[in-house]
Design a protein around this motif. Sequence first.
Motif, short mmCIF file in Angstrom:
data_model
loop_
_atom_site.label_atom_id
_atom_site.label_comp_id
_atom_site.label_asym_id
_atom_site.label_seq_id
_atom_site.Cartn_x
_atom_site.Cartn_y
_atom_site.Cartn_z
N ALA A 1 15.38 31.96 15.99
CA ALA A 1 15.43 32.27 17.45
C ALA A 1 14.51 33.62 18.23
N ARG B 1 15.01 32.75 27.80
CA ARG B 1 14.81 33.49 27.00
C ARG B 1 14.99 34.96 26.99
N SER C 1 15.15 27.22 31.84
CA SER C 1 15.95 28.20 30.90
C SER C 1 14.97 29.02 30.98
N SER D 1 21.95 39.65 26.23
CA SER D 1 20.81 39.81 26.94
C SER D 1 20.24 40.43 28.05
N THR E 1 19.63 27.68 28.71
CA THR E 1 19.31 26.75 29.17
C THR E 1 20.66 25.77 29.77
N ASN F 1 18.89 32.82 24.03
CA ASN F 1 18.11 31.44 24.92
C ASN F 1 19.82 30.65 25.69
#
Length: 258
Positions: A206, A227, A225, A238, A212, A210
Amino acid sequence: MRVAVIGYGAIGSFVIEHLKADPSIEVTATFSLPRPETSSIPVVESIGALLATSPDLVVECAGHTSLRDTGEAVLRHGTDLLVASVGALADPALEHTLRTAAAGGGGRLLIPGGALGGIDAVSAAREAGLDSVEYSGRKAPKAWKGTRAEQLIDLASVTRATAFLECDARTAALQFPQNANVVAALALAGLGFEKTRVRLLVDPGADGNNHTFVARGAFGEISASIRSTTLPSNPKTSALAPYSLIQTIKKRAGLILA
């Protein structure tokens, strides 16, 4: 606009430094336990002292326990509260306490989208007819270290993307307080905690965190989605998460209209 911040960790300090660069926003103080060794703004030692700086908005950036300890006082004071630890609202008692405090005290409880895009669309879909919401979160092994994932899978031996938990959003948010705030935000926007399905994966390949999700219903279908790179100081978070807080603050200040 006057803003006060609860927490001076990876997210809190990030948000504070970015807000300080905007001359139309004044960061009045931070309340952090333990007290930071250094801080670019005044540090107070209680939530009462933080509220005494007369903020228009308080931003919680200190985790589930901190929200439980301070959220009600902020809302009953009549001050708006922006929550980073959205996953804490998976606790039904806490959600009820904060919503009751907001209704009785005048302060508004504000929920950001965090690292997940498409939250507004899911809210609209709920009004139009929403039948199912499925979320998948895939992160590198280091992002799951120090969490319950270590009890569910041997992180060091994983060689490809592997699911280690499939559950509802309430379970995910409560068991992974540092990793699943986006799950809670999605649940609150859509079908609620019990009806939002979650799949968590560890992936040694990864690149970032991520996220989704797919939402289906009478309105049609929404899929997203994302990233996101991680904060250098905290691979569980994140980079979009603190920026979501910053954007919400600027909207509240009238600096962003859409």
